[in-house]
Design a protein around this motif. Structure first.
Motif, PDB file in Angstrom:
ATOM      1  N   ARG A 291      15.371 -33.090  -7.459  1.00 17.63           N
ATOM      2  CA  ARG A 291      14.729 -31.803  -7.203  1.00 17.63           C
ATOM      3  C   ARG A 291      15.427 -30.656  -7.921  1.00 17.63           C
ATOM      4  O   ARG A 291      14.906 -29.542  -7.981  1.00 17.63           O
ATOM      5  N   ASP A 292      16.616 -30.888  -8.436  1.00 21.07           N
ATOM      6  CA  ASP A 292      17.364 -29.845  -9.134  1.00 21.07           C
ATOM      7  C   ASP A 292      16.881 -29.724 -10.577  1.00 21.07           C
ATOM      8  O   ASP A 292      16.472 -30.711 -11.202  1.00 21.07           O
ATOM      9  N   TYR A 293      16.949 -28.536 -11.099  1.00 21.84           N
ATOM     10  CA  TYR A 293      16.545 -28.302 -12.484  1.00 21.84           C
ATOM     11  C   TYR A 293      17.371 -27.152 -13.059  1.00 21.84           C
ATOM     12  O   TYR A 293      17.861 -26.290 -12.331  1.00 21.84           O
ATOM     13  N   ARG A 294      17.537 -27.199 -14.361  1.00 17.21           N
ATOM     14  CA  ARG A 294      18.290 -26.151 -15.059  1.00 17.21           C
ATOM     15  C   ARG A 294      17.787 -26.055 -16.491  1.00 17.21           C
ATOM     16  O   ARG A 294      17.218 -27.016 -17.034  1.00 17.21           O
ATOM     17  N   ILE A 295      18.000 -24.918 -17.105  1.00 19.04           N
ATOM     18  CA  ILE A 295      17.658 -24.753 -18.515  1.00 19.04           C
ATOM     19  C   ILE A 295      18.750 -25.398 -19.358  1.00 19.04           C
ATOM     20  O   ILE A 295      19.940 -25.165 -19.142  1.00 19.04           O
ATOM     21  N   ASP A 296      18.348 -26.220 -20.306  1.00 19.26           N
ATOM     22  CA  ASP A 296      19.282 -26.876 -21.217  1.00 19.26           C
ATOM     23  C   ASP A 296      19.355 -26.055 -22.504  1.00 19.26           C
ATOM     24  O   ASP A 296      18.374 -25.997 -23.255  1.00 19.26           O
ATOM     25  N   PRO A 297      20.474 -25.405 -22.797  1.00 24.12           N
ATOM     26  CA  PRO A 297      20.581 -24.575 -24.011  1.00 24.12           C
ATOM     27  C   PRO A 297      20.278 -25.338 -25.294  1.00 24.12           C
ATOM     28  O   PRO A 297      19.821 -24.749 -26.278  1.00 24.12           O
ATOM     29  N   ALA A 298      20.542 -26.658 -25.301  1.00 25.98           N
ATOM     30  CA  ALA A 298      20.285 -27.451 -26.506  1.00 25.98           C
ATOM     31  C   ALA A 298      18.803 -27.561 -26.822  1.00 25.98           C
ATOM     32  O   ALA A 298      18.426 -27.874 -27.954  1.00 25.98           O
TER      33      ALA A 298
ATOM     34  N   ARG B  64       8.727 -24.471  -6.930  1.00 28.18           N
ATOM     35  CA  ARG B  64       9.463 -24.862  -8.130  1.00 28.18           C
ATOM     36  C   ARG B  64       8.946 -24.113  -9.350  1.00 28.18           C
ATOM     37  O   ARG B  64       9.732 -23.670 -10.196  1.00 28.18           O
ATOM     38  N   SER B  65       7.627 -23.945  -9.438  1.00 26.90           N
ATOM     39  CA  SER B  65       7.053 -23.227 -10.570  1.00 26.90           C
ATOM     40  C   SER B  65       7.556 -21.788 -10.613  1.00 26.90           C
ATOM     41  O   SER B  65       7.936 -21.279 -11.674  1.00 26.90           O
ATOM     42  N   GLN B  66       7.570 -21.137  -9.440  1.00 26.34           N
ATOM     43  CA  GLN B  66       8.065 -19.763  -9.389  1.00 26.34           C
ATOM     44  C   GLN B  66       9.553 -19.698  -9.707  1.00 26.34           C
ATOM     45  O   GLN B  66      10.023 -18.776 -10.392  1.00 26.34           O
ATOM     46  N   GLY B  67      10.297 -20.687  -9.211  1.00 22.74           N
ATOM     47  CA  GLY B  67      11.731 -20.723  -9.484  1.00 22.74           C
ATOM     48  C   GLY B  67      12.021 -20.903 -10.962  1.00 22.74           C
ATOM     49  O   GLY B  67      12.910 -20.247 -11.518  1.00 22.74           O
TER      50      GLY B  67
END
Length: 220
Positions: A104-111, A53-56
């Motif tokens: 387990r899913d993650y994404r960058i939040d533009p806000a 996850r860290s690498q991802g």
């Protein structure tokens, strides 16, 4: 990481023993070469869910910020420390603060993204809306509150929602003016943008700019 003070070693680059010498902006730095891992150690690290996850997350941050790199160089200029450049500071901040998690899913939040960070008073009551020629930014004139001055200039970044392009203005209208029209090229008028705004102030001692934290104004 350490700065090399010995004048005999200034300008040297490469590996010497277990030390690596490299240059940043004409200054020589050194760091210790990491120990080699065995194949078994590498295999265990690859299988670690936390390491995966860290690498991802790191790869995702690098890909996301690539488009914004030129604006980040301006917005994080207060965070140049030794061999650590503005981009490095933004990568570190984004990894720690700008992810949304769902199991387990993650994404960058533009806000949550900050295209600038600093000690200056940020915009108050800022808004952005599409108009005929582009995007109109408005804000409340909060000059003389804390560090704010009428001559502070708007720093505006627009980032398309597909993460393929961005546009920006570093020295826009003054804080006391209360608005700035960001003109768009004709082929961008129908695009959707994440928009960010901050202020910068000239520092007559360092000859650089003091920035505020950026404010996210949504998608327009």
């Amino acid at each position: 990481m350490a700065r090399v003070a010995n004048t005999l070693l200034n300008g040297i680059q490469g590996t010497m023993g277990d030390m690596i010498f490299y240059q940043v902006n004409g200054v020589t730095y050194t760091r210790r070469r990491p120990n080699k891992r065995t194949n078994a150690q590498k295999k265990r690290m690859k299988k670690s869910p936390l390491n995966e996850r860290s690498q991802g997350m790191f790869s995702m941050v690098q890909k996301y910020l690539k488009t914004l790199r030129s604006a980040i160089a301006f917005g994080y200029q207060e965070h140049t420390v030794g061999a650590s450049l503005p981009y490095h500071a933004c990568v570190s901040y984004t990894r720690k603060n700008c992810f949304a998690f769902d199991g387990r899913d993650y994404r960058i939040d533009p806000a949550l993204i900050k295209v600038s960070r600093g000690s200056l008073m940020p915009p108050e009551g800022a808004k952005a809306e599409k108009v005929g020629e582009g995007i109109l930014f408005t804000w409340r004139n909060n000059s003389w509150i804390s560090s704010a001055r009428p001559s502070d200039q708007a720093f505006i970044v627009i980032h398309d929602t597909e993460n393929t392009t961005m546009d920006w203005v570093d020295l826009g209208n003054f804080r006391e003016q209360g608005e700035h029209l960001f003109k768009l090229r004709s082929y961008y008028l129908n695009s959707s943008w994440h928009v960010y705004m901050a202020f910068s102030q000239k520092n007559y001692i360092s000859k650089k700019r003091t920035l505020s934290d950026s404010v996210y104004l949504g998608v327009v």
